[in-house]
Design a protein around this motif. Structure first.
Motif, PDB file in Angstrom:
ATOM      1  N   TYR A   1      22.228 -20.279 -12.373  1.00  0.00           N
ATOM      2  CA  TYR A   1      23.277 -19.805 -13.288  1.00  0.00           C
ATOM      3  C   TYR A   1      22.679 -19.501 -14.662  1.00  0.00           C
ATOM      4  CZ  TYR A   1      27.766 -19.498 -15.676  1.00  0.00           C
ATOM      5  OH  TYR A   1      28.850 -19.050 -16.413  1.00  0.00           O
ATOM      6  N   MET A   2      21.778 -20.372 -15.126  1.00  0.00           N
ATOM      7  CA  MET A   2      21.100 -20.147 -16.410  1.00  0.00           C
ATOM      8  C   MET A   2      20.297 -18.859 -16.374  1.00  0.00           C
ATOM      9  SD  MET A   2      17.959 -22.299 -18.098  1.00  0.00           S
ATOM     10  CE  MET A   2      16.832 -21.459 -16.975  1.00  0.00           C
ATOM     11  N   ASN A   3      19.587 -18.641 -15.286  1.00  0.00           N
ATOM     12  CA  ASN A   3      18.780 -17.426 -15.171  1.00  0.00           C
ATOM     13  C   ASN A   3      19.644 -16.170 -15.194  1.00  0.00           C
ATOM     14  OD1 ASN A   3      16.393 -18.877 -15.035  1.00  0.00           O
ATOM     15  ND2 ASN A   3      16.351 -18.930 -12.799  1.00  0.00           N
ATOM     16  N   GLU A   4      20.797 -16.256 -14.559  1.00  0.00           N
ATOM     17  CA  GLU A   4      21.712 -15.116 -14.554  1.00  0.00           C
ATOM     18  C   GLU A   4      22.182 -14.805 -15.981  1.00  0.00           C
ATOM     19  OE1 GLU A   4      26.206 -13.914 -13.009  1.00  0.00           O
ATOM     20  OE2 GLU A   4      25.403 -15.919 -12.671  1.00  0.00           O
TER      21      GLU A   4
ATOM     22  N   SER B   1      28.078 -14.700 -10.068  1.00  0.00           N
ATOM     23  CA  SER B   1      27.161 -14.274  -9.004  1.00  0.00           C
ATOM     24  C   SER B   1      26.400 -15.424  -8.349  1.00  0.00           C
ATOM     25  CB  SER B   1      26.182 -13.239  -9.546  1.00  0.00           C
ATOM     26  OG  SER B   1      25.384 -13.773 -10.573  1.00  0.00           O
ATOM     27  N   THR B   2      25.968 -16.411  -9.116  1.00  0.00           N
ATOM     28  CA  THR B   2      25.173 -17.477  -8.501  1.00  0.00           C
ATOM     29  C   THR B   2      26.024 -18.385  -7.626  1.00  0.00           C
ATOM     30  OG1 THR B   2      25.383 -18.745 -10.543  1.00  0.00           O
ATOM     31  CG2 THR B   2      23.352 -17.510 -10.232  1.00  0.00           C
ATOM     32  N   ASN B   3      27.202 -18.781  -8.097  1.00  0.00           N
ATOM     33  CA  ASN B   3      28.045 -19.649  -7.276  1.00  0.00           C
ATOM     34  C   ASN B   3      28.680 -18.894  -6.118  1.00  0.00           C
ATOM     35  OD1 ASN B   3      27.932 -22.376  -8.469  1.00  0.00           O
ATOM     36  ND2 ASN B   3      28.696 -21.338 -10.288  1.00  0.00           N
ATOM     37  N   LEU B   4      28.898 -17.596  -6.275  1.00  0.00           N
ATOM     38  CA  LEU B   4      29.363 -16.778  -5.164  1.00  0.00           C
ATOM     39  C   LEU B   4      28.281 -16.729  -4.083  1.00  0.00           C
ATOM     40  CD1 LEU B   4      31.212 -14.806  -3.702  1.00  0.00           C
ATOM     41  CD2 LEU B   4      30.311 -12.969  -5.171  1.00  0.00           C
ATOM     42  N   GLY B   5      27.050 -16.433  -4.501  1.00  0.00           N
ATOM     43  CA  GLY B   5      25.949 -16.404  -3.546  1.00  0.00           C
ATOM     44  C   GLY B   5      25.739 -17.747  -2.882  1.00  0.00           C
ATOM     45  N   ARG B   6      25.865 -18.799  -3.660  1.00  0.00           N
ATOM     46  CA  ARG B   6      25.714 -20.151  -3.124  1.00  0.00           C
ATOM     47  C   ARG B   6      26.753 -20.421  -2.031  1.00  0.00           C
ATOM     48  NH1 ARG B   6      26.109 -25.478  -7.054  1.00  0.00           N
ATOM     49  NH2 ARG B   6      25.385 -27.054  -5.566  1.00  0.00           N
TER      50      ARG B   6
ATOM     51  N   ASP C   1      19.712  -9.297   5.174  1.00  0.00           N
ATOM     52  CA  ASP C   1      18.429  -9.997   5.105  1.00  0.00           C
ATOM     53  C   ASP C   1      17.865 -10.016   3.678  1.00  0.00           C
ATOM     54  OD1 ASP C   1      18.489 -10.493   7.795  1.00  0.00           O
ATOM     55  OD2 ASP C   1      17.175  -8.819   8.349  1.00  0.00           O
ATOM     56  N   GLY C   2      17.437 -11.197   3.273  1.00  0.00           N
ATOM     57  CA  GLY C   2      16.717 -11.325   2.011  1.00  0.00           C
ATOM     58  C   GLY C   2      17.556 -11.466   0.755  1.00  0.00           C
ATOM     59  N   VAL C   3      18.888 -11.383   0.852  1.00  0.00           N
ATOM     60  CA  VAL C   3      19.684 -11.438  -0.384  1.00  0.00           C
ATOM     61  C   VAL C   3      19.763 -12.855  -0.951  1.00  0.00           C
ATOM     62  CG1 VAL C   3      21.035  -9.376   0.086  1.00  0.00           C
ATOM     63  CG2 VAL C   3      21.826 -11.581   0.949  1.00  0.00           C
ATOM     64  N   GLY C   4      19.766 -13.851  -0.078  1.00  0.00           N
ATOM     65  CA  GLY C   4      19.794 -15.230  -0.550  1.00  0.00           C
ATOM     66  C   GLY C   4      20.981 -15.516  -1.454  1.00  0.00           C
ATOM     67  N   ILE C   5      20.722 -16.290  -2.519  1.00  0.00           N
ATOM     68  CA  ILE C   5      21.826 -16.688  -3.400  1.00  0.00           C
ATOM     69  C   ILE C   5      22.305 -15.548  -4.304  1.00  0.00           C
ATOM     70  CG2 ILE C   5      21.139 -19.102  -3.418  1.00  0.00           C
ATOM     71  CD1 ILE C   5      20.041 -18.626  -6.264  1.00  0.00           C
ATOM     72  N   LYS C   6      21.672 -14.396  -4.209  1.00  0.00           N
ATOM     73  CA  LYS C   6      22.159 -13.229  -4.951  1.00  0.00           C
ATOM     74  C   LYS C   6      23.190 -12.449  -4.149  1.00  0.00           C
ATOM     75  CE  LYS C   6      17.957 -12.635  -7.704  1.00  0.00           C
ATOM     76  NZ  LYS C   6      16.860 -11.717  -8.083  1.00  0.00           N
ATOM     77  N   ALA C   7      23.580 -12.980  -3.018  1.00  0.00           N
ATOM     78  CA  ALA C   7      24.515 -12.294  -2.130  1.00  0.00           C
ATOM     79  C   ALA C   7      25.883 -12.113  -2.770  1.00  0.00           C
ATOM     80  CB  ALA C   7      24.655 -13.078  -0.823  1.00  0.00           C
ATOM     81  N   THR C   8      26.516 -11.010  -2.434  1.00  0.00           N
ATOM     82  CA  THR C   8      27.910 -10.745  -2.792  1.00  0.00           C
ATOM     83  C   THR C   8      28.682 -10.522  -1.499  1.00  0.00           C
ATOM     84  OG1 THR C   8      27.686  -8.336  -2.911  1.00  0.00           O
ATOM     85  CG2 THR C   8      27.106  -9.604  -4.897  1.00  0.00           C
TER      86      THR C   8
END
Length: 294
Positions: free
Chosen positions: A115-118, A163-168, A183-190
């Motif tokens: 979240y901080m990075n975002e 975005s981070t908690n959504l991806g999480r 594939d590959g989206v990880g915690i950046k997923a929407t």
């Protein structure tokens, strides 16, 4: 006779003068003795004033328990270190970062590193992670169902809209086999990255602070224990599904690049990862918070 009287008068005057001089000398000696015996309190006062002058006020932005509880716990400990800890309790999950970036506070304690990075990426700020403190295990909660197997097709799923908690949230559902992501989206997923949704879940994206209220209007809501616990819900007892412990999501003490190495921030990090905090979490929040330090 006249001459004799004058002599006697002179002697009397001299005797009286001698008495006055003796009394005066005795008074001076008494004063000098008294002055030497009195303790010199000026140096003690100076030391006390210096100690007050050296005390540093450290402002830390935060949101809700258990973060606020932990900060209150270490207040007296930091006082021993010459630090006056001032809590700045804010009302949403953007204000603590805004306050830190604008140098209105010295640190904040409410977020995980993704979240901080975002925030840094979107605002061009230079906040840095200082000390992971505890894992707040994400969970799936429901007022309508007792297990994930009971969920009907087309169930309404409330998730955080940042975005981070959504991806999480989406990653947690994917790991449990309920959806599949690109594939590959990880915690950046929407939600747009959901490639398979066999149960036709309908995702409702809301502000993090609104998730608890969505329990009444959705079939399930995915949230941290910080927002579930005020409703009397815990991951161990009530969650239909939980994520595994991941260090990147630990709630972390955060400062800025320009003060990350300062002595007050170092002391704050030490106290937040000390034995008192660990014991406090184990005694009071064992079902919702796991220490992220040894």
């Amino acid at each position: 006779m006249k001459h004799t009287g004058t002599r006697r008068g002179s002697k009397g005057w001299i005797a009286a003068l001698m008495v006055v001089l003796m009394l005066f000398s005795a008074g001076c000696a008494k004063n000098n003795t008294s002055g030497a015996a009195e303790p010199d309190t000026s140096s003690n006062a100076a030391k006390e004033n210096a100690a007050v002058d050296q005390e540093v006020t450290l402002k830390v932005a935060t949101l809700i328990p258990p973060m606020t509880d932990m900060l209150e716990l270490i207040k007296p400990l930091l006082k021993e270190d010459g630090i006056n800890l001032e809590l700045v309790v804010l009302s949403d999950n953007v204000q603590p970062n805004d306050a830190l970036a604008n140098k209105e506070v010295d640190a904040n304690f409410f977020q995980h590193v993704p979240y901080m990075n975002e925030y840094n990426a979107s605002k061009g700020s230079s906040m840095v992670a200082i000390q992971p403190v505890y894992h707040a295990i994400y969970g799936v909660y429901s007022k309508r169902y007792k297990s994930m197997d009971e969920l009907p097709d087309g169930a309404v799923v409330a998730v955080a809209n940042d975005s981070t908690n959504l991806g999480r949230s989406l990653v947690m559902l994917e790991k449990a086999g309920y959806i599949k992501l690109k594939d590959g989206v990880g915690i950046k997923a929407t939600v747009a990255d959901v490639t398979e949704n066999p149960h036709n879940f309908k995702f409702e994206e809301v502000d993090l602070l609104m998730l608890a209220r969505m329990l009444d209007d959705s079939d399930i809501a995915l949230m941290t224990p910080a927002y579930a616990s005020p409703l009397g819900l815990t991951p161990k007892k009530d969650a239909l599904l939980t994520e595994t412990t991941e260090s990147e999501f630990a709630i972390t003490l955060v400062a800025r690049e320009d003060n990350k190495d300062s002595e007050p921030i170092r002391k704050l990090a030490e106290r937040l990862s000390g034995p008192e905090v660990k014991q406090f979490l184990e005694d009071n929040y064992s079902e919702i918070a796991i220490p992220a330090f040894e």
